[in-house]
Design a protein around this motif. Structure first.
Motif, PDB file in Angstrom:
ATOM      1  N   VAL A  95       3.828  -3.717  -4.042  1.00  0.00           N
ATOM      2  CA  VAL A  95       2.609  -4.415  -4.459  1.00  0.00           C
ATOM      3  C   VAL A  95       2.132  -3.752  -5.741  1.00  0.00           C
ATOM      4  O   VAL A  95       1.803  -2.568  -5.749  1.00  0.00           O
ATOM      5  N   ILE A 163      -0.107  -9.659  -2.097  1.00  0.00           N
ATOM      6  CA  ILE A 163       0.093  -9.024  -0.795  1.00  0.00           C
ATOM      7  C   ILE A 163       0.774  -9.992   0.167  1.00  0.00           C
ATOM      8  O   ILE A 163       1.677  -9.609   0.926  1.00  0.00           O
ATOM      9  N   ALA A 176       2.262   0.435  -2.682  1.00  0.00           N
ATOM     10  CA  ALA A 176       1.209  -0.215  -3.461  1.00  0.00           C
ATOM     11  C   ALA A 176       0.838   0.690  -4.631  1.00  0.00           C
ATOM     12  O   ALA A 176       0.296   1.779  -4.435  1.00  0.00           O
TER      13      ALA A 176
END
Length: 330
Positions: A95, A163, A176
């Motif tokens: 992400v 996401i 992330a």
């Protein structure tokens, strides 16, 4: 979810060295890192820009081949052959920081989320999986977003689409990279709450790369602080952020708005990773050494000449600092 005992993701003795340009010395971006992420655990990897944390994350994802050391997932070493990497990236998803840059402006939300399914040739009902991923990411009802384009969404909605694109493949872990850095404060809280909910509902593990120790406090189970290619302090979030031992961690924490006392001003820039200094790599910027506290603890010379040992991975609190070790022992 894997049932393999031990950490889900681990790095052992990981090095990433980039060749120098035009005869310059090679840059040691990642230098002997030991790091683990357990099943259902959120680990925050924290440090200044240029400390090597994004390179480390890319090596963990298989986007960079380590110069030395090993990345393992579910107990097996990472295989960098294309077929094996494709299977690995179904289980470990990235992400990115900027949702605007992550989403193709010509693709609808539906196509953006379905892209991973199409790449991996999923035999399941695509529409159902896309709707479920959008719903889990907090975009409800999902059908309302199918035909929208990124420019029609808010920043928080775009990040939720990114996401959802990761969730659609049912990964076991997400990496992330600064997932809320480009968002407003109120939206940041919503995205962090979403990541926590996904951990609780799906058992999803996460490595969150950030420069923000405040974010780490709000989301992480464990923190690893990185400086100039090394992990210099690691442990449960309460230990590292309430009782920081490394002077670098103390300095990072001191500039948070809720931190008591005066901020610790870090002098100068981090050294060039192609010219890592001898001794502790933080000693030229260390307020403990500058104040005379390291001298009073009898370790000032060691700080200047002896490199602290590489920290082992795992959940225990550890620090790579001569002064902190001496104070703790005394």
């Amino acid at each position: 979810m894997t049932t393999t005992p031990g950490p889900l993701l681990s790095a052992a003795g990981l090095h990433v060295t980039f060749p120098g340009r035009r005869g310059a010395a090679p840059a040691q971006a990642v230098d002997g890192v030991e790091l683990t992420v357990g099943a259902g655990e959120i680990v925050a990897l924290v440090g200044e820009s240029g400390c090597g944390k994004t390179t480390l994350a890319r090596a963990l994802l298989g986007l960079v081949v380590p110069t030395a050391g090993c990345v393992s997932f579910a107990g097996r070493p990472l295989d960098h052959r294309p077929r094996a990497l494709k299977a690995y990236r179904r289980r470990v998803q990235l992400v990115l920081q900027d949702p605007s840059g992550s989403l193709n402006p010509r693709h609808t939300v539906y196509d953006a989320v379905a892209e991973g399914l199409r790449i991996h040739g999923s035999p399941c009902d695509e529409r159902e999986l896309v709707a479920d991923a959008l719903s889990r990411a907090g975009l409800r009802p999902p059908e309302r977003f199918f035909l929208r384009y990124p420019h029609e969404l808010s920043g928080g909605q775009r990040q939720r689409v990114v996401i959802a694109g990761a969730l659609v493949l049912s990964p076991e872990l997400i990496v992330a990279d600064e997932p809320v850095a480009s968002l407003d404060a109120s939206v940041r809280g919503e995205i962090l709450a979403l990541l926590l909910r996904l951990r609780d509902e799906l058992g999803l593990s996460a490595l969150v790369v950030t420069h923000d120790l405040g974010l780490a406090w709000n989301i992480a189970d464990r923190v690893a602080v990185m400086y100039l290619g090394r992990i210099v302090e690691t442990g449960p979030v309460e230990d590292v952020l309430i009782r920081p031992q490394h002077p670098y961690t103390q300095a990072l924490l001191s500039v948070l708005p809720e931190s008591p006392g005066d901020p610790v001003v870090l002098t100068g820039e981090p050294p060039d990773p192609a010219r890592i200094p001898g001794g502790c790599r933080f000693h030229a910027r260390c307020h403990i050494l500058a104040s005379g506290e390291a001298d009073r603890a009898g370790v000032a010379e060691r700080c200047r000449t002896d490199d602290p040992p590489v920290l082992a991975g795992g959940p225990a609190a550890r620090v790579a600092c001569h002064w902190a070790t001496a104070v703790r022992a005394g």
